[in-house]
Structures are given as structure tokens and as C-alpha cells.
Design a protein around this motif. Structure first.
Motif, PDB file in Angstrom:
ATOM      1  N   SER A 184       1.208  -2.238  -4.180  1.00 34.00           N
ATOM      2  CA  SER A 184       1.704  -3.410  -3.448  1.00 34.00           C
ATOM      3  C   SER A 184       2.382  -4.344  -4.438  1.00 34.00           C
ATOM      4  CB  SER A 184       0.552  -4.139  -2.744  1.00 34.00           C
ATOM      5  OG  SER A 184      -0.032  -3.337  -1.746  1.00 34.00           O
ATOM      6  N   LYS A 205       2.229   4.773  -0.817  1.00 33.22           N
ATOM      7  CA  LYS A 205       1.747   6.047  -1.337  1.00 33.22           C
ATOM      8  C   LYS A 205       2.861   7.079  -1.228  1.00 33.22           C
ATOM      9  CE  LYS A 205      -3.137   5.294  -0.181  1.00 33.22           C
ATOM     10  NZ  LYS A 205      -4.341   5.827   0.497  1.00 33.22           N
ATOM     11  N   VAL A 245      -1.086   3.650  -9.820  1.00 35.47           N
ATOM     12  CA  VAL A 245      -1.581   2.371  -9.309  1.00 35.47           C
ATOM     13  C   VAL A 245      -1.232   1.246 -10.281  1.00 35.47           C
ATOM     14  CG1 VAL A 245      -3.489   3.448  -8.057  1.00 35.47           C
ATOM     15  CG2 VAL A 245      -3.870   2.582 -10.374  1.00 35.47           C
ATOM     16  N   ASP A 287      -0.031   5.818  -5.561  1.00 35.25           N
ATOM     17  CA  ASP A 287      -1.271   5.930  -4.795  1.00 35.25           C
ATOM     18  C   ASP A 287      -1.835   4.575  -4.357  1.00 35.25           C
ATOM     19  OD1 ASP A 287      -3.088   7.670  -3.597  1.00 35.25           O
ATOM     20  OD2 ASP A 287      -4.522   7.485  -5.248  1.00 35.25           O
ATOM     21  N   GLY A 288      -0.990   3.779  -3.712  1.00 29.78           N
ATOM     22  CA  GLY A 288      -1.458   2.508  -3.169  1.00 29.78           C
ATOM     23  C   GLY A 288      -0.923   1.306  -3.927  1.00 29.78           C
ATOM     24  N   GLY A 329       2.257   3.502   3.839  1.00 31.83           N
ATOM     25  CA  GLY A 329       2.630   2.177   3.372  1.00 31.83           C
ATOM     26  C   GLY A 329       3.919   1.678   3.984  1.00 31.83           C
ATOM     27  N   ASP A 375       0.817  -1.224   0.000  1.00 33.99           N
ATOM     28  CA  ASP A 375       0.000   0.000   0.000  1.00 33.99           C
ATOM     29  C   ASP A 375       0.847   1.268   0.000  1.00 33.99           C
ATOM     30  OD1 ASP A 375      -2.422  -1.493   0.106  1.00 33.99           O
ATOM     31  OD2 ASP A 375      -2.105  -1.795   2.253  1.00 33.99           O
TER      32      ASP A 375
END
Length: 324
Positions: A35, A11, A231, A32-33, A70, A9
Motif C-alpha cells: 500500500s 498483490k 512487502v 505481496d500486499g 488489491g 493491498d
């Protein structure tokens, strides 16, 4: 077995001044997130258009960009709260090859001095450094008589070989390759790619390979993560992603790759995306790709889709093409 690098996650947001006179405030959501995992001896390629957040992700891993939220773990170690000494220890196992070898090298230093730099920082003896420099120059294909030359006297490919040798000096486990061949002539690109693949086999390296060029990525990557507007929109084994892309953005990127067909018989439908990449300062509501997606529906504007498991290591962020 746990991954060598684990990102959860992530950011990276940058505050900026907005408005005609800079009186407003905004937030650039560069990452923006995200993984991701990278395993031992694996190459994960992160691909996408310029401005999608690929290099910012790499810089965050290296500690060169501030993490807003994150977690980043490397070798089981959380990189978020490292001391200066702890960061120095991490840099022994994590190195980087940047896009432009001209700006990556100090013009006043010789080839030997540039390659020796990380070893000097780590406090190696002169004798040990000299022996290691000779070894590295041979490994990357540099001649001994280039030892005392400065970057201006080298070709682009030779400069990048110096940068690669410097990155390998401390026997790292992970090398972040940020567009490592995009500044080189096409004829030299394949030589550098082959060098990177050979060095990976010999030194058992893991690579995070950042690129906008999928024709380059398909030769080196084990897995591919496609990034759009901060993303991940699709991730999976490289062979599977190239053979059967699921996300419309991945399809569009792959449709632009020229087919190897000397007789001119191969055909592929080119998918042209309308408009430019939206600004990370003002991303669309809902799916980040909704403003350019040829399959967009009303529900695509409502909320950001989750990155869903499609089986066989595939993950896709799309409400139109859900598994099953």
C-alpha cells in the motif's frame, strides 16, 4: 487533498511449475500486499535489493503485470477495470522511463521519431508534433542536429535524454522511473538526476522512482519506501529515514552507502547481511526478513508483522522495534 496515485493491498502472484520434471505447482509472490500513496509534485522512491518486487510494482501500475489482488487508483480513477480507450487516456497522464535506454528505443527510428511516438498514438497533427519535438529536445538538452540520428549514434546519456523526452511528450502528471540511471556511467548519472529534478520543478511532475541505490535516492526523493521480498518494511520522509532508520533491513542498506569524507575520518559500522534474499516462491514464515535479521527473536517467526505507524509519516514493519 487526495493522493495522485493510491495503491491498496497490491498483490502480484505468478503461478509456476515446480519440481524436477515440472509436475508441481507453485506461486511466486512477487508483490505481496503493498500500500502506497504518491502526492502531486512528489517523488516517492521505492528501494531494495534486486528481486524484492520494486519493478513488478511499477509494471502493475502501468498495466504491464497482472494484478492478483488489491486496488490501484490514479487521479481518483480505478485502474482495475479500464477499457482500451480508458487505458489510452490514462497513458496520457502516466509515463515511464525504463532502466536501459538501448532496449527502450527502436534502433530503426530517429530521435525525432522516437520522441514523437506517443503523440502519433494520440492522433496529434504533424505540425503540432514537430513543434513539440523541438521543444522537448531543448528541454532535455539535446541538440537540434541530433534530430535525425538513430540510437546507435548517441551516447548512453543522450539515449536516456531521448527516453525522458518521449515520456514527457504528453505532459503527464506521473512518471515511473525504473532504475533510470543504473545503466549509465557515474559521471553521467548526476547529470540525468539533475535533469529529472529540474523537469519536475518546471512541469510539476510526480515521480515513482525505483532504485536499488540509496546514494542516488537521497538526492531526489521526498519520501522513501523500503521493500523486501514483496512487502514494504519501512516508509517515511527521506530525510528522516536516512537520518534514523528503524527497520534492521533499512539500517543494513544505509550502512553500505559511502560517506562523503575526503580526509578519510568518517566511520560507519557496516552491517553485513548473511545469506541471500529468500525466494518469493517459498518466503519465510512470519516476518519476511527473519532469515537474515540480526535482531530476530522467536516471535518474529510466528506471523508477519503489521506496517505500524511510528509518527511523523513513518511506518515500520517490525515487532522488535515497535513504536513507544
Amino acid at each position: 487533498m487526495s493522493a495522485l496515485l493510491e495503491i491498496r493491498d497490491l498483490k502480484v502472484h505468478f503461478p509456476v511449475r515446480t519440481g524436477r520434471f515440472g509436475g508441481g505447482k507453485g506461486l511466486v509472490r512477487a508483490v505481496d500486499g503493498v500500500s502506497l500513496d504518491i502526492g502531486a509534485h512528489e517523488t516517492l522512491a521505492v528501494v531494495g535489493e534486486s528481486g524484492c518486487g520494486k519493478s513488478t510494482t511499477g509494471n502493475a501500475i502501468l498495466g504491464l503485470a497482472p494484478v492478483t489482488e488489491g486496488q490501484i487508483r490514479f487521479g481518483g480513477r480505478d485502474l482495475g477495470n479500464l477499457t482500451a480507450e480508458g487505458r489510452k487516456a490514462v497513458w496520457r497522464d502516466m509515463q515511464v522511463v525504463f532502466q536501459d535506454p538501448v532496449s527502450a528505443l527502436n534502433p530503426r527510428r530517429t530521435v525525432a521519431q522516437s520522441i514523437a511516438e506517443p503523440m502519433v498514438i494520440q492522433g496529434w497533427s504533424r505540425k503540432r508534433i514537430a513543434a513539440r519535438v523541438d521543444e522537448l529536445m531543448e528541454q532535455v538538452g539535446l541538440n537540434p542536429d541530433q534530430r535525425d540520428r538513430r540510437p546507435v549514434a548517441l551516447s548512453g546519456g543522450q539515449r536516456q535524454r531521448v527516453v525522458i523526452a518521449r515520456a514527457l511528450a504528453l505532459n503527464p502528471k506521473l512518471v515511473i522511473c525504473d532504475e533510470p540511471v543504473s545503466a549509465l556511467d557515474v559521471s553521467i548519472q548526476s547529470q540525468i538526476l539533475n535533469l529529472l529534478m529540474r523537469l519536475q520543478r518546471e512541469a510539476k511532475l510526480s515521480y515513482l522512482f525505483i532504485s536499488h541505490d540509496l546514494s542516488v535516492v537521497r538526492h531526489i526523493a521526498d519520501r522513501v519506501a523500503v521493500m523486501y521480498l514483496g512487502v514494504i518494511v519501512e516508509e517515511g520522509p527521506a530525510a528522516e529515514v536516512f537520518a534514523s532508520p528503524v527497520h534492521p533491513y533499512t539500517e543494513a542498506l544505509l550502512s553500505a552507502i559511502p560517506l562523503p569524507d575526503p580526509r578519510g575520518r568518517a566511520e560507519r559500522r557496516r552491517i553485513l547481511l548473511e545469506g541471500d534474499l529468500p525466494s518469493p516462491l517459498n518466503p519465510p514464515e512470519g516476518c519476511p526478513f527473519v532469515t537474515r535479521c540480526p535482531l530476530a527473536e522467536a516471535r518474529c517467526h510466528e506471523a508477519r508483522p503489521p506496517l505500524e505507524d511510528h509518527g511523523a509519516g513513518r511506518r515500520v514493519r517490525c515487532v522488535v522495534r515497535r513504536p513507544g
